[in-house]
Write an enzyme that holds these catalytic residues in place. Structure first.
Site, PDB file in Angstrom:
ATOM      1  N   ASP A  18       0.864  -1.169   0.000  1.00  0.00           N
ATOM      2  CA  ASP A  18       0.000   0.000   0.000  1.00  0.00           C
ATOM      3  C   ASP A  18       0.907   1.228   0.000  1.00  0.00           C
ATOM      4  O   ASP A  18       2.112   1.134   0.253  1.00  0.00           O
ATOM      5  CB  ASP A  18      -0.901  -0.018   1.234  1.00  0.00           C
ATOM      6  CG  ASP A  18      -1.915   1.107   1.234  1.00  0.00           C
ATOM      7  OD1 ASP A  18      -2.366   1.504   0.136  1.00  0.00           O
ATOM      8  OD2 ASP A  18      -2.259   1.591   2.321  1.00  0.00           O
ATOM      9  N   ASP A  20      -0.312   4.838   1.120  1.00  0.00           N
ATOM     10  CA  ASP A  20      -0.604   5.774   2.201  1.00  0.00           C
ATOM     11  C   ASP A  20      -0.327   5.170   3.568  1.00  0.00           C
ATOM     12  O   ASP A  20      -0.855   4.127   3.910  1.00  0.00           O
ATOM     13  CB  ASP A  20      -2.066   6.235   2.118  1.00  0.00           C
ATOM     14  CG  ASP A  20      -2.334   6.960   0.811  1.00  0.00           C
ATOM     15  OD1 ASP A  20      -1.628   7.956   0.553  1.00  0.00           O
ATOM     16  OD2 ASP A  20      -3.205   6.522   0.050  1.00  0.00           O
TER      17      ASP A  20
END
Length: 103
Positions: A18, A20
């Site tokens: 991922d 963020d």
């Protein structure tokens, strides 16, 4: 004469990450730099995944010096670069999951 022992190439690992809160902090600053990514090249294939748009992920990918697949918009869009993993395609291929086929 002894037979020559040839070591296999190092295992290639795909690491889906991922963006963020993992590679970027709350101010969009990178927690990893292109030099670190370059040190992994050949051993680890870093594949960025995010709820962000494909365009946002592509910019981040360029900042890191990566060439590879992207998974954007919460998995609804998957993008493969030209020639990725032996593909004969000369253009980036984008797969929009759940999109209706043109009539």
């Amino acid at each position: 004469m002894r037979p020559r022992v040839v070591s296999p190439p190092p295992a290639r690992v795909a690491l889906f990450t991922d963006v963020d809160g993992t590679l970027l902090d709350a101010r969009d600053r990178l927690a990893i730099d292109a030099a670190t990514v370059n040190a992994l090249r050949g051993r680890v294939e870093l594949i960025l995944t995010s709820s962000r748009t494909l365009a946002e992920l592509a910019r981040l990918q360029r900042r890191l010096g990566l060439v590879g697949a992207l998974i954007a918009e919460n998995g609804a869009v998957v993008s493969f670069p030209a020639g990725w993993r032996g593909s004969r395609s000369r253009r980036r291929e984008i797969l929009a999951l759940g999109a209706r086929a043109a009539a």
